[in-house]
Scaffold this active site. Structure first.
Site, mmCIF file in Angstrom:
data_model
loop_
_atom_site.group_PDB
_atom_site.id
_atom_site.type_symbol
_atom_site.label_atom_id
_atom_site.label_comp_id
_atom_site.label_asym_id
_atom_site.label_seq_id
_atom_site.Cartn_x
_atom_site.Cartn_y
_atom_site.Cartn_z
ATOM 1 N N ARG A 65 0.872 -1.183 0.000
ATOM 2 C CA ARG A 65 0.000 0.000 0.000
ATOM 3 C C ARG A 65 0.906 1.228 0.000
ATOM 4 O O ARG A 65 1.428 1.618 1.030
ATOM 5 C CB ARG A 65 -0.879 -0.039 1.261
ATOM 6 C CG ARG A 65 -2.015 0.955 1.261
ATOM 7 C CD ARG A 65 -2.567 1.120 2.666
ATOM 8 N NE ARG A 65 -1.675 1.894 3.483
ATOM 9 C CZ ARG A 65 -1.492 1.751 4.797
ATOM 10 N NH1 ARG A 65 -2.138 0.827 5.465
ATOM 11 N NH2 ARG A 65 -0.653 2.523 5.452
ATOM 12 N N HIS A 111 -3.169 4.636 4.862
ATOM 13 C CA HIS A 111 -4.363 3.787 4.994
ATOM 14 C C HIS A 111 -5.581 4.533 4.464
ATOM 15 O O HIS A 111 -6.368 4.011 3.692
ATOM 16 C CB HIS A 111 -4.574 3.398 6.458
ATOM 17 C CG HIS A 111 -5.933 2.828 6.701
ATOM 18 N ND1 HIS A 111 -6.286 1.560 6.297
ATOM 19 C CD2 HIS A 111 -7.047 3.376 7.252
ATOM 20 C CE1 HIS A 111 -7.555 1.348 6.608
ATOM 21 N NE2 HIS A 111 -8.036 2.431 7.180
ATOM 22 N N TYR A 169 4.355 5.063 11.631
ATOM 23 C CA TYR A 169 4.604 3.636 11.889
ATOM 24 C C TYR A 169 5.474 2.942 10.832
ATOM 25 O O TYR A 169 5.722 1.749 10.922
ATOM 26 C CB TYR A 169 3.279 2.878 12.064
ATOM 27 C CG TYR A 169 2.301 3.047 10.916
ATOM 28 C CD1 TYR A 169 2.361 2.224 9.792
ATOM 29 C CD2 TYR A 169 1.303 4.027 10.949
ATOM 30 C CE1 TYR A 169 1.459 2.372 8.759
ATOM 31 C CE2 TYR A 169 0.406 4.191 9.901
ATOM 32 C CZ TYR A 169 0.482 3.363 8.812
ATOM 33 O OH TYR A 169 -0.400 3.502 7.768
#
Ligand SMILES: Cc1ncc(C[n+]2csc(CCOP(=O)(O)OP(=O)(O)O)c2C)c(N)n1
Length: 356
Positions: free
Chosen positions: A257, A261, A270
């Site tokens: 990805r 998100h 993160y």
């Protein structure tokens, strides 16, 4: 392949293209030249849509969006292989699938502006509206597949979901039920390495997601989800198996990805930006383009023409979506088949106060 990818001797892993765009001849699908180019064009168009959708949200012109950059090959290949009347149950990250199935781009932009009308899927396909609750759509696909089997109509059902969704109870129930009744269904798990900030390795102790199929007595296969030819190989096999009455398949499509998100997420919290570098080399826009160039099917001139055509298409779709006007009083219309007296009263009051 980046080291984060887990391989397992338990399941087949299919990858067709190398980083230079060379295809493994033993696995190379036999698609026409026209279709090979068509897929590149569709994937490129969906990527432009994706980037525009992020940009519109950043400008305050639309709402939260879940980008799919890196996952186009999975969604577009599935769309090209389905019959219009097969059943599909996408998640919130499958806008490329809807576009490849022929949904107007303006419709998806309309949806992102907060209008439910933008999820009114055209009747020509049996695609369900996208699912926001993680994993609930996985269990809807076996329901449709069971109906198809009873009706003997030859149609199949597919469900898309992420690695995170594979930890939901719905995943277990759906795969278990499908295995028992040998349903014509294909589960497409896009392992994009993250469920928001939770990395794949914290999702399950199982070495691959694909091998979990064994526990349900169904087929499981892992594929390079950023390789359109690997997806063609694996999905055409899985769809054929379903159509022939040979039961369900769990496909784990490995991808990255590239974006956040959602537009409400900050991945820098993160993961390191550099983590994406090895995945960029695997991007279909690099590898698959090289493959087409090797075949003499693509070059810089055609690319420039495509880029220009896509800008025009995307801008026209945005303009159409921005012209869209709905009637907020519609919210009263579809609560029940017939509006109750109380709803009629509320609708009248709403119209009087707001003049809508
Ligand atoms: C039932 C439910 N639980 C939690 C959420 C919040 N949520 C939205 S997306 C997401 C992560 C899902 O990750 P994954 O299944 O890997 O799919 P991806 O977003 O990577 O496509 C979570 C926990 C939700 N929408 N629905």
């Amino acid at each position: 392949m980046p080291e984060t990818i887990a391989f397992s001797g338990h399941v087949k892993h299919v990858s067709v293209l190398d980083e230079e765009g060379n295809a493994d001849a033993s696995l190379e699908p036999t698609l026409s030249q026209e279709e090979l180019v068509r897929r590149y064009v569709i994937m490129s168009t969906t990527r432009a849509f994706d980037r525009k959708a992020v940009s519109l949200q950043r400008q305050g012109r639309s709402f939260t969006y879940t980008p799919f950059e890196g996952q186009e090959a999975i969604q577009v290949t599935a769309a090209r292989l389905l019959d219009p009347k097969d059943w599909a149950f996408p998640s919130y990250r499958e806008s490329a699938f809807y576009l490849a199935r022929g949904a107007p781009m303006s419709m998806l932009f309309t949806y992102l502006k907060g209008h439910e009308d933008g999820m009114a899927i055209p009747d020509k396909t049996n695609d369900f509206p996208l699912s926001i609750p993680v994993g609930s759509q996985i269990a809807h696909a076996p329901g449709a597949a069971y109906a198809n089997k009873l009706l003997k109509n030859g149609k199949i059902a597919i469900a898309f979901f992420g690695d995170g969704a594979s930890s939901q109870g719905d995943f277990h129930e759906a795969l278990n039920f499908s295995g028992i009744y040998k349903l014509p269904v294909v589960f497409i798990c896009t392992n994009n390495q993250y469920a928001i900030s939770t990395p794949r390795m914290m999702q399950t102790a199982s070495e691959t997601i694909a091998q979990r199929a064994m526990g349900y007595g169904i087929h499981g296969v892992q594929a390079d989800g950023m390789d359109p030819l690997a997806m063609e190989h694996v999905l055409s096999e899985a769809f054929d198996r379903a159509r022939k009455g040979e039961g369900p398949t769990l496909v784990e499509a490995i991808a990255y990805r590239f974006g956040p998100h959602s537009t409400a997420d900050d991945p820098k919290k993160y993961r390191e930006d550099a983590e994406a570098d090895p995945w960029r080399k695997l991007d279909w826009a690099v590898r698959y383009r090289k493959y087409l160039e090797r075949k003499g099917l693509w070059n810089n001139d055609v690319q420039a023409k495509l880029d220009a055509a896509i800008v025009t298409e995307v801008e026209a779709a945005v303009a159409k979506a921005e012209e869209f006007k709905d009637s907020p009083s519609q919210m009263f219309d579809f609560v029940y088949p017939q509006m109750t007296a109380e709803l009629q009263r509320q609708k009248a009051e709403f119209s009087e106060v707001y003049g809508l």
